[in-house]
Design a protein around this motif. Structure first.
Motif, PDB file in Angstrom:
ATOM      1  N   TYR A  33       0.860  -1.194   0.000  1.00 56.79           N
ATOM      2  CA  TYR A  33       0.000   0.000   0.000  1.00 56.79           C
ATOM      3  C   TYR A  33       0.894   1.242   0.000  1.00 56.79           C
ATOM      4  O   TYR A  33       1.671   1.474   0.920  1.00 56.79           O
ATOM      5  CB  TYR A  33      -0.925  -0.015   1.221  1.00 56.79           C
ATOM      6  CG  TYR A  33      -2.099  -0.956   1.064  1.00 56.79           C
ATOM      7  CD1 TYR A  33      -3.322  -0.499   0.587  1.00 56.79           C
ATOM      8  CD2 TYR A  33      -1.982  -2.304   1.380  1.00 56.79           C
ATOM      9  CE1 TYR A  33      -4.402  -1.357   0.444  1.00 56.79           C
ATOM     10  CE2 TYR A  33      -3.052  -3.178   1.230  1.00 56.79           C
ATOM     11  CZ  TYR A  33      -4.260  -2.683   0.758  1.00 56.79           C
ATOM     12  OH  TYR A  33      -5.326  -3.547   0.610  1.00 56.79           O
ATOM     13  N   LEU A  62      -3.744   3.522  -5.505  1.00 56.81           N
ATOM     14  CA  LEU A  62      -4.909   3.779  -4.661  1.00 56.81           C
ATOM     15  C   LEU A  62      -5.684   5.019  -5.110  1.00 56.81           C
ATOM     16  O   LEU A  62      -6.859   5.173  -4.778  1.00 56.81           O
ATOM     17  CB  LEU A  62      -4.480   3.943  -3.201  1.00 56.81           C
ATOM     18  CG  LEU A  62      -3.713   2.776  -2.576  1.00 56.81           C
ATOM     19  CD1 LEU A  62      -3.477   3.041  -1.099  1.00 56.81           C
ATOM     20  CD2 LEU A  62      -4.419   1.444  -2.790  1.00 56.81           C
ATOM     21  N   THR A  94      -9.752   9.912  -1.368  1.00 51.33           N
ATOM     22  CA  THR A  94      -9.699   8.452  -1.403  1.00 51.33           C
ATOM     23  C   THR A  94      -9.839   7.953   0.022  1.00 51.33           C
ATOM     24  O   THR A  94      -8.871   7.863   0.771  1.00 51.33           O
ATOM     25  CB  THR A  94      -8.370   7.968  -2.023  1.00 51.33           C
ATOM     26  OG1 THR A  94      -8.218   8.553  -3.321  1.00 51.33           O
ATOM     27  CG2 THR A  94      -8.351   6.451  -2.152  1.00 51.33           C
ATOM     28  N   THR A  99     -10.698   2.316  -0.079  1.00 49.35           N
ATOM     29  CA  THR A  99      -9.569   1.402  -0.168  1.00 49.35           C
ATOM     30  C   THR A  99      -9.916   0.036   0.411  1.00 49.35           C
ATOM     31  O   THR A  99      -9.441  -0.988  -0.081  1.00 49.35           O
ATOM     32  CB  THR A  99      -8.333   1.994   0.541  1.00 49.35           C
ATOM     33  OG1 THR A  99      -8.052   3.286  -0.002  1.00 49.35           O
ATOM     34  CG2 THR A  99      -7.123   1.116   0.348  1.00 49.35           C
ATOM     35  N   ASP A 102     -11.693  -1.706  -2.315  1.00 51.29           N
ATOM     36  CA  ASP A 102     -10.714  -2.097  -3.327  1.00 51.29           C
ATOM     37  C   ASP A 102      -9.929  -3.336  -2.911  1.00 51.29           C
ATOM     38  O   ASP A 102      -9.467  -4.102  -3.760  1.00 51.29           O
ATOM     39  CB  ASP A 102      -9.729  -0.953  -3.586  1.00 51.29           C
ATOM     40  CG  ASP A 102     -10.374   0.271  -4.219  1.00 51.29           C
ATOM     41  OD1 ASP A 102     -11.470   0.134  -4.804  1.00 51.29           O
ATOM     42  OD2 ASP A 102      -9.763   1.353  -4.131  1.00 51.29           O
ATOM     43  N   ARG A 130      -4.189   1.839   5.865  1.00 52.37           N
ATOM     44  CA  ARG A 130      -4.952   1.058   4.892  1.00 52.37           C
ATOM     45  C   ARG A 130      -4.578  -0.420   4.938  1.00 52.37           C
ATOM     46  O   ARG A 130      -5.430  -1.299   4.743  1.00 52.37           O
ATOM     47  CB  ARG A 130      -4.782   1.681   3.509  1.00 52.37           C
ATOM     48  CG  ARG A 130      -5.500   3.032   3.441  1.00 52.37           C
ATOM     49  CD  ARG A 130      -5.030   3.938   2.303  1.00 52.37           C
ATOM     50  NE  ARG A 130      -5.343   5.321   2.630  1.00 52.37           N
ATOM     51  CZ  ARG A 130      -6.460   5.965   2.260  1.00 52.37           C
ATOM     52  NH1 ARG A 130      -7.368   5.342   1.524  1.00 52.37           N
ATOM     53  NH2 ARG A 130      -6.659   7.218   2.606  1.00 52.37           N
TER      54      ARG A 130
END
Length: 243
Positions: A33, A62, A94, A99, A102, A130
């Motif tokens: 990440y 991201l 975001t 995330t 995702d 994240r």
């Protein structure tokens, strides 16, 4: 080691990503990440180094919802008002929830590439939170979660990772910058308590004297000795948890 550009279909669009594979069959998969400055050569180099240890490493964008953007120079981006405002928009726009959604597509992308078994995640800067939220959201798929100079890991926000500690089944490693306004001592204590109460197998380690961003080579605060210590900890952590 091979590098492959792929596209990942998510609920919100298509995220570009790079997948780095070792020369031999991968021992396990890892999702890296990114920090706030986005995918770039410095992160590619870090993924390549992990791949050399036998892992297939996925580095997703991201911020794909706002593509195209950048590139950014970490040494100057926050000193220039225009790029600073854009970075804050990208990171703020975001959300953690985005995330987290995702994350399912990222995990499925690894599976589609034939990478089975336990998955590890590692995040830097904004990616640290994240990575932890991914571990909490996909506890039966993620076996190891690491954060280095992650910010706001135990903040007052509703989406702060420490609030989801009870859902984490992965082992956790937190590498804390000794100088980091985004993760002050009171947050470190709060995170430690949340992980302890949730009985999460974890380590929180303080890298005294280094600044937020010390692990990534293109940062102005990059610290080679501290970065090498981080590599030793990370590769040992993944070897113990992923093989």
């Amino acid at each position: 080691m091979t590098k492959q550009d792929i596209e990942i279909k998510t609920l919100d669009g298509t995220a570009k990503a790079r997948l780095f594979r070792p020369a031999a069959p991968a021992k396990a998969g890892v999702i890296l990440y990114m920090d706030i400055f986005g995918p770039r050569p410095a992160l590619d180099q870090m993924a390549e180094r992990l791949a050399e240890h036998g892992y297939a490493v996925l580095v997703p964008d991201l911020f794909y919802r706002y593509a195209p953007y950048g590139p950014f120079d970490p040494k100057t981006a926050f000193a220039e008002e225009k790029t600073k405002a854009l970075l804050l928009m990208l990171s703020g726009g975001t959300t953690q929830g985005m995330t987290i959604r995702d994350g399912s597509a990222f995990l499925d992308a690894l599976a589609a590439e034939g990478i089975a078994g336990p998955i590890g995640v590692v995040g830097y800067c904004m990616g640290g939170a994240r990575a932890l939220n991914a571990a909490a959201s996909y506890p039966h798929r993620i076996a190891a979660a690491a954060s280095f100079h992650g910010g706001n890991l135990a903040s007052d926000a509703a989406d702060s990772p420490h609030r989801k500690a009870a859902s984490i089944k992965a082992r956790v490693y937190i590498g804390v910058a000794g100088i980091d306004r985004s993760f002050p001592p009171e947050q470190s204590a709060r995170l430690a308590e949340a992980l302890r109460v949730a009985e999460v197998d974890h380590v929180i380690e303080n890298y005294v004297g280094v600044d937020h961003g010390w692990c990534v080579k293109d940062h102005s605060v990059y610290d080679e000795a501290g970065a090498e210590r981080h590599w030793k900890r990370l590769t040992t952590f993944f070897k113990e948890t992923l093989g």
